[in-house]
Design a protein around this motif. Structure first.
Motif, mmCIF file in Angstrom:
data_model
loop_
_atom_site.group_PDB
_atom_site.id
_atom_site.type_symbol
_atom_site.label_atom_id
_atom_site.label_comp_id
_atom_site.label_asym_id
_atom_site.label_seq_id
_atom_site.Cartn_x
_atom_site.Cartn_y
_atom_site.Cartn_z
ATOM 1 N N GLY A 198 -50.503 -158.177 17.162
ATOM 2 C CA GLY A 198 -52.032 -158.186 16.633
ATOM 3 C C GLY A 198 -52.523 -157.305 17.625
ATOM 4 O O GLY A 198 -53.374 -156.214 17.419
ATOM 5 N N PHE A 199 -52.258 -157.456 18.896
ATOM 6 C CA PHE A 199 -52.931 -156.559 19.947
ATOM 7 C C PHE A 199 -52.585 -155.127 19.880
ATOM 8 O O PHE A 199 -53.244 -154.136 19.793
ATOM 9 C CB PHE A 199 -52.511 -156.990 21.383
ATOM 10 C CG PHE A 199 -52.871 -155.877 22.506
ATOM 11 C CD1 PHE A 199 -54.208 -156.122 22.752
ATOM 12 C CD2 PHE A 199 -52.134 -155.158 23.097
ATOM 13 C CE1 PHE A 199 -54.505 -155.086 24.166
ATOM 14 C CE2 PHE A 199 -52.559 -154.263 23.912
ATOM 15 C CZ PHE A 199 -53.740 -154.232 24.494
ATOM 16 N N ASN A 200 -51.292 -154.853 19.616
ATOM 17 C CA ASN A 200 -51.006 -153.491 19.489
ATOM 18 C C ASN A 200 -51.208 -152.864 18.308
ATOM 19 O O ASN A 200 -51.570 -152.013 18.382
ATOM 20 C CB ASN A 200 -49.352 -153.546 19.508
ATOM 21 C CG ASN A 200 -48.533 -153.866 20.999
ATOM 22 O OD1 ASN A 200 -49.231 -153.415 21.859
ATOM 23 N ND2 ASN A 200 -47.501 -154.550 20.775
ATOM 24 N N ARG A 201 -51.381 -153.732 17.229
ATOM 25 C CA ARG A 201 -51.893 -153.014 15.940
ATOM 26 C C ARG A 201 -53.424 -152.638 16.164
ATOM 27 O O ARG A 201 -53.760 -151.715 15.485
ATOM 28 C CB ARG A 201 -51.796 -154.096 14.732
ATOM 29 C CG ARG A 201 -50.240 -154.126 14.248
ATOM 30 C CD ARG A 201 -49.967 -155.312 13.035
ATOM 31 N NE ARG A 201 -48.737 -155.607 12.857
ATOM 32 C CZ ARG A 201 -48.020 -154.873 11.981
ATOM 33 N NH1 ARG A 201 -48.804 -153.936 11.197
ATOM 34 N NH2 ARG A 201 -46.826 -155.161 11.476
ATOM 35 N N SER A 202 -54.190 -153.723 16.636
ATOM 36 C CA SER A 202 -55.403 -153.381 16.891
ATOM 37 C C SER A 202 -55.797 -152.249 17.730
ATOM 38 O O SER A 202 -56.556 -151.431 17.504
ATOM 39 C CB SER A 202 -56.197 -154.598 17.607
ATOM 40 O OG SER A 202 -56.078 -155.550 16.522
ATOM 41 N N MET A 203 -54.882 -152.002 18.913
ATOM 42 C CA MET A 203 -55.219 -150.936 19.629
ATOM 43 C C MET A 203 -54.899 -149.554 19.013
ATOM 44 O O MET A 203 -55.808 -148.436 19.012
ATOM 45 C CB MET A 203 -54.368 -150.883 20.765
ATOM 46 C CG MET A 203 -54.524 -152.099 22.028
ATOM 47 S SD MET A 203 -56.120 -151.842 22.528
ATOM 48 C CE MET A 203 -55.886 -150.448 23.525
ATOM 49 N N ALA A 253 -59.047 -144.536 14.637
ATOM 50 C CA ALA A 253 -60.469 -144.551 14.209
ATOM 51 C C ALA A 253 -61.489 -144.026 15.164
ATOM 52 O O ALA A 253 -62.545 -143.713 15.010
ATOM 53 C CB ALA A 253 -61.015 -146.002 14.113
ATOM 54 N N GLY A 254 -60.947 -143.326 16.396
ATOM 55 C CA GLY A 254 -61.498 -142.786 17.286
ATOM 56 C C GLY A 254 -62.505 -143.540 18.247
ATOM 57 O O GLY A 254 -63.361 -142.934 18.922
#
Length: 80
Positions: free
Chosen positions: A20-25, A31-32
């Motif tokens: 989840g962390f990696n996907r969120s980052m 998204a900039g």
């Protein structure tokens, strides 16, 4: 069904939270919203500054969540 220990649950949670962390980052970067250039310079696996910081926090989150998650599933089994 086999009862998992808190440590086993925490171990599985580490993988889930890390993903989840990696996907969120990645999503935030695409998204900039963030620029991860500085972070990536120190986020290169075990022993690197930011990787170890993130891993420590993920492990703490998993450790603290495991007993509550275990209780949730034990409660559901008692109802059945």
């Amino acid at each position: 069904m086999k009862q998992l220990s808190d440590e086993e649950i925490a171990g599985r949670l580490v993988s889930i939270i890390s993903d989840g962390f990696n996907r969120s980052m990645s999503a935030l970067e695409k998204a900039g919203a963030i620029d991860t250039k500085k972070m990536r310079a120190q986020y290169r696996g075990v022993g690197s500054k930011y990787y170890d910081i993130v891993t420590e926090q993920i492990e703490l989150s998993a450790k603290y969540a495991a007993p509550g998650l275990k209780q949730l599933f034990q409660h559901d089994e008692e109802k059945a």
